[in-house]
Motif scaffolding. Structure first.
Motif, PDB file in Angstrom:
ATOM      1  N   LYS A  16      62.434  42.290  47.439  1.00  0.00           N
ATOM      2  CA  LYS A  16      61.345  42.812  47.285  1.00  0.00           C
ATOM      3  C   LYS A  16      60.121  42.798  46.387  1.00  0.00           C
ATOM      4  CE  LYS A  16      61.171  47.730  47.100  1.00  0.00           C
ATOM      5  NZ  LYS A  16      61.539  48.982  47.356  1.00  0.00           N
ATOM      6  N   VAL A  17      58.974  42.733  46.180  1.00  0.00           N
ATOM      7  CA  VAL A  17      57.630  41.738  45.707  1.00  0.00           C
ATOM      8  C   VAL A  17      56.514  43.094  46.522  1.00  0.00           C
ATOM      9  CG1 VAL A  17      55.475  40.409  45.312  1.00  0.00           C
ATOM     10  CG2 VAL A  17      57.931  39.706  45.957  1.00  0.00           C
ATOM     11  N   ARG A  18      55.924  43.371  44.918  1.00  0.00           N
ATOM     12  CA  ARG A  18      54.617  44.915  45.347  1.00  0.00           C
ATOM     13  C   ARG A  18      53.333  43.527  44.975  1.00  0.00           C
ATOM     14  NH1 ARG A  18      56.327  49.770  42.032  1.00  0.00           N
ATOM     15  NH2 ARG A  18      57.014  50.394  43.514  1.00  0.00           N
ATOM     16  N   VAL A  19      52.477  43.742  45.299  1.00  0.00           N
ATOM     17  CA  VAL A  19      51.602  43.611  45.455  1.00  0.00           C
ATOM     18  C   VAL A  19      50.072  44.382  45.037  1.00  0.00           C
ATOM     19  CG1 VAL A  19      49.677  42.018  46.821  1.00  0.00           C
ATOM     20  CG2 VAL A  19      51.538  41.276  47.411  1.00  0.00           C
ATOM     21  N   LYS A  20      49.659  44.761  43.881  1.00  0.00           N
ATOM     22  CA  LYS A  20      48.446  45.827  43.498  1.00  0.00           C
ATOM     23  C   LYS A  20      47.616  45.599  43.681  1.00  0.00           C
ATOM     24  CE  LYS A  20      51.846  45.730  39.233  1.00  0.00           C
ATOM     25  NZ  LYS A  20      51.651  45.434  38.041  1.00  0.00           N
ATOM     26  N   ASP A  21      46.688  46.519  43.580  1.00  0.00           N
ATOM     27  CA  ASP A  21      45.170  46.909  44.155  1.00  0.00           C
ATOM     28  C   ASP A  21      44.130  45.160  43.741  1.00  0.00           C
ATOM     29  OD1 ASP A  21      45.090  47.294  41.622  1.00  0.00           O
ATOM     30  OD2 ASP A  21      43.845  48.643  41.494  1.00  0.00           O
ATOM     31  N   GLY A  22      43.517  45.674  44.588  1.00  0.00           N
ATOM     32  CA  GLY A  22      42.173  44.033  44.855  1.00  0.00           C
ATOM     33  C   GLY A  22      41.675  44.135  45.535  1.00  0.00           C
ATOM     34  N   VAL A  23      41.009  43.123  45.870  1.00  0.00           N
ATOM     35  CA  VAL A  23      40.028  42.976  47.287  1.00  0.00           C
ATOM     36  C   VAL A  23      40.318  41.290  47.676  1.00  0.00           C
ATOM     37  CG1 VAL A  23      37.608  42.646  48.366  1.00  0.00           C
ATOM     38  CG2 VAL A  23      38.426  44.538  46.955  1.00  0.00           C
ATOM     39  N   ILE A  24      40.269  41.148  48.707  1.00  0.00           N
ATOM     40  CA  ILE A  24      40.345  40.195  49.211  1.00  0.00           C
ATOM     41  C   ILE A  24      39.916  39.516  50.228  1.00  0.00           C
ATOM     42  CG2 ILE A  24      41.790  38.143  51.051  1.00  0.00           C
ATOM     43  CD1 ILE A  24      44.450  39.493  49.892  1.00  0.00           C
ATOM     44  N   VAL A  25      38.920  37.765  49.916  1.00  0.00           N
ATOM     45  CA  VAL A  25      37.674  37.676  50.722  1.00  0.00           C
ATOM     46  C   VAL A  25      37.221  36.561  51.118  1.00  0.00           C
ATOM     47  CG1 VAL A  25      34.979  37.240  51.271  1.00  0.00           C
ATOM     48  CG2 VAL A  25      35.980  39.315  49.944  1.00  0.00           C
ATOM     49  N   VAL A  26      37.708  36.006  52.605  1.00  0.00           N
ATOM     50  CA  VAL A  26      37.456  35.193  53.100  1.00  0.00           C
ATOM     51  C   VAL A  26      36.917  35.075  54.381  1.00  0.00           C
ATOM     52  CG1 VAL A  26      39.374  33.361  54.334  1.00  0.00           C
ATOM     53  CG2 VAL A  26      39.849  35.015  52.664  1.00  0.00           C
ATOM     54  N   GLY A  27      35.971  34.079  54.518  1.00  0.00           N
ATOM     55  CA  GLY A  27      34.889  33.485  55.266  1.00  0.00           C
ATOM     56  C   GLY A  27      34.154  34.798  55.822  1.00  0.00           C
ATOM     57  N   GLY A  28      33.680  36.193  54.347  1.00  0.00           N
ATOM     58  CA  GLY A  28      32.709  37.185  54.851  1.00  0.00           C
ATOM     59  C   GLY A  28      33.488  37.599  55.515  1.00  0.00           C
ATOM     60  N   HIS A  29      34.682  37.988  56.051  1.00  0.00           N
ATOM     61  CA  HIS A  29      35.076  39.337  55.660  1.00  0.00           C
ATOM     62  C   HIS A  29      36.354  39.586  54.790  1.00  0.00           C
ATOM     63  CE1 HIS A  29      34.554  38.405  59.900  1.00  0.00           C
ATOM     64  NE2 HIS A  29      35.001  37.192  59.672  1.00  0.00           N
ATOM     65  N   PHE A  30      36.718  41.191  54.383  1.00  0.00           N
ATOM     66  CA  PHE A  30      37.369  41.320  52.999  1.00  0.00           C
ATOM     67  C   PHE A  30      38.129  42.260  53.440  1.00  0.00           C
ATOM     68  CE2 PHE A  30      34.169  44.591  53.500  1.00  0.00           C
ATOM     69  CZ  PHE A  30      34.206  46.072  53.004  1.00  0.00           C
ATOM     70  N   ALA A  31      39.445  42.682  53.338  1.00  0.00           N
ATOM     71  CA  ALA A  31      40.301  43.114  52.761  1.00  0.00           C
ATOM     72  C   ALA A  31      40.283  43.624  51.554  1.00  0.00           C
ATOM     73  CB  ALA A  31      41.889  42.675  53.391  1.00  0.00           C
ATOM     74  N   ARG A  32      40.807  45.152  51.467  1.00  0.00           N
ATOM     75  CA  ARG A  32      41.548  45.793  49.612  1.00  0.00           C
ATOM     76  C   ARG A  32      42.516  46.303  49.766  1.00  0.00           C
ATOM     77  NH1 ARG A  32      39.211  50.732  49.177  1.00  0.00           N
ATOM     78  NH2 ARG A  32      38.680  51.925  51.284  1.00  0.00           N
TER      79      ARG A  32
END
Length: 72
Positions: A16-32
């Motif tokens: 198990k790996v926990r990914v904490k809060d933040g924003v990912i931006v690739v090619g002008g598209h973002f996820a958070r």
């Protein structure tokens, strides 16, 4: 982007790996991952006696958003 904990990863256990809060931006598209939240990633067991290299990737898809029109 320097937002939140920048999707920092934390190893909880061997599977198990926990990914904490933040924003990912690739090619002008973002996820958070919203501030203060996290996502736990489960990793399936490998074969005994073999080394494994695990990679966590972000998978996103475009979906159409339909604006609602209020009716009176």
């Amino acid at each position: 982007m320097m937002i939140g904990q920048q999707c920092e990863s934390q190893v909880i256990s061997n599977n198990k790996v926990r990914v904490k809060d933040g924003v990912i931006v690739v090619g002008g598209h973002f996820a958070r991952i919203p501030y203060g939240d996290y996502i736990d990633c489960e990793i399936v067991n490998g074969q005994s006696g073999r080394n494994r290299n695990d990679i966590i990737i972000a998978n996103s898809s475009l979906r159409e958003q339909v604006a609602s029109t209020p009716t009176h």
